[in-house]
Each structure stands twice: as C-alpha cells, then as structure tokens.
Design a protein around this motif. Structure first.
Motif, mmCIF file in Angstrom:
data_model
loop_
_atom_site.group_PDB
_atom_site.id
_atom_site.type_symbol
_atom_site.label_atom_id
_atom_site.label_comp_id
_atom_site.label_asym_id
_atom_site.label_seq_id
_atom_site.Cartn_x
_atom_site.Cartn_y
_atom_site.Cartn_z
ATOM 1 N N TYR A 34 86.513 15.360 11.388
ATOM 2 C CA TYR A 34 85.054 15.248 10.499
ATOM 3 C C TYR A 34 83.876 15.254 11.799
ATOM 4 O O TYR A 34 83.794 15.185 13.054
ATOM 5 C CB TYR A 34 84.876 13.785 10.387
ATOM 6 C CG TYR A 34 85.226 13.463 9.093
ATOM 7 C CD1 TYR A 34 85.293 14.030 7.802
ATOM 8 C CD2 TYR A 34 86.543 12.227 9.708
ATOM 9 C CE1 TYR A 34 85.993 12.973 7.164
ATOM 10 C CE2 TYR A 34 86.857 12.064 7.683
ATOM 11 C CZ TYR A 34 86.430 12.785 7.120
ATOM 12 O OH TYR A 34 87.216 12.273 5.424
ATOM 13 N N THR A 39 78.079 12.889 11.366
ATOM 14 C CA THR A 39 79.293 12.120 10.705
ATOM 15 C C THR A 39 79.663 10.702 10.716
ATOM 16 O O THR A 39 79.249 9.891 10.427
ATOM 17 C CB THR A 39 79.471 13.460 9.711
ATOM 18 O OG1 THR A 39 78.949 13.892 9.062
ATOM 19 C CG2 THR A 39 80.680 12.304 8.048
ATOM 20 N N HIS A 74 77.175 8.273 12.011
ATOM 21 C CA HIS A 74 76.668 7.576 11.124
ATOM 22 C C HIS A 74 77.472 6.753 9.732
ATOM 23 O O HIS A 74 77.510 5.727 9.824
ATOM 24 C CB HIS A 74 75.923 8.518 9.774
ATOM 25 C CG HIS A 74 74.190 9.651 10.364
ATOM 26 N ND1 HIS A 74 73.711 9.144 10.560
ATOM 27 C CD2 HIS A 74 74.748 11.203 10.695
ATOM 28 C CE1 HIS A 74 72.801 9.816 11.167
ATOM 29 N NE2 HIS A 74 73.137 11.138 11.034
ATOM 30 N N ASN A 75 78.509 6.707 10.104
ATOM 31 C CA ASN A 75 79.079 5.956 8.984
ATOM 32 C C ASN A 75 79.859 4.372 9.835
ATOM 33 O O ASN A 75 79.922 3.657 9.460
ATOM 34 C CB ASN A 75 80.467 6.394 8.918
ATOM 35 C CG ASN A 75 80.563 7.584 7.380
ATOM 36 O OD1 ASN A 75 80.524 7.007 6.457
ATOM 37 N ND2 ASN A 75 79.903 8.928 7.761
#
Length: 106
Positions: free
Chosen positions: A57, A61, A64-65
């Motif tokens: 990933y 990303t 943010h997760n």
C-alpha cells in the motif's frame, strides 16, 4: 498441472482469501486495510513504513488509515526514544480485543 490451471487455481484461492478477509473486516466495521493494519501491529509490525512496504500500500494511504484507527481509539502512535521523527504503533484495549479474534492463519 499446466501453468494455466495453476494460474486459475491460485487466482480462485486468492479471491476466496480476499472474500474471507473482507467478511472479517466487516464484522468489526473496518475496511480491509484497517483490518490488515491492526493485524500487522498485533503481530509486531509497529512502524507505518514497514506496513506500507509489506502490504504494497502507498505510505500515505497507510498513514491516513492509521489516523482513522486512532480517531476510533483502536490504535495509537507513540514516540520512539532517540528517533525525533519516529513513531511506533500500539494497539489500544479496543484494538487488542479485535486482534484477539483474528486466527493466526490470517
């Protein structure tokens, strides 16, 4: 077994695994990536860069997760002593409760 049969067999197994992963994430109201992040932290991968590298990933990303998981009190970031920019990821009590339901085979 010929290469085409190997390919379709592997693809079908991967699809089944992805479906199981999504179902497990849904049980906890998580996205698949959130579920994967919690599972990885629970297995000792406590740096976002490691998680991004091992999952493929994008680091943004993943970050943010991680923030979303922090907002939901499932994960927290703690400073790494001696590393001015570094943070390690730690499960909260609620995060540990979710990870405890994940079979080792996942």
């Amino acid at each position: 077994m010929d290469p085409l049969e190997n390919y379709f067999g592997a693809r079908n197994a991967l699809t089944a695994s992805e479906d199981q992963l999504k179902a497990r994430a849904d049980e906890h109201g998580l996205t698949v990536i959130e579920f994967i992040i919690l599972a990885m932290v629970g297995r000792g991968r406590d740096r976002s860069g490691i998680i991004a590298t091992e999952t493929g990933y994008n680091p943004t990303t993943v970050s943010h997760n991680i923030s979303d998981l922090e907002d939901r009190d499932l994960l927290k970031r703690e400073r790494v002593e001696g590393d001015a920019r570094g943070f390690k990821l730690c499960l909260t009590e609620a995060g540990r409760a979710i990870v405890a339901t994940i079979p080792e085979s996942f």
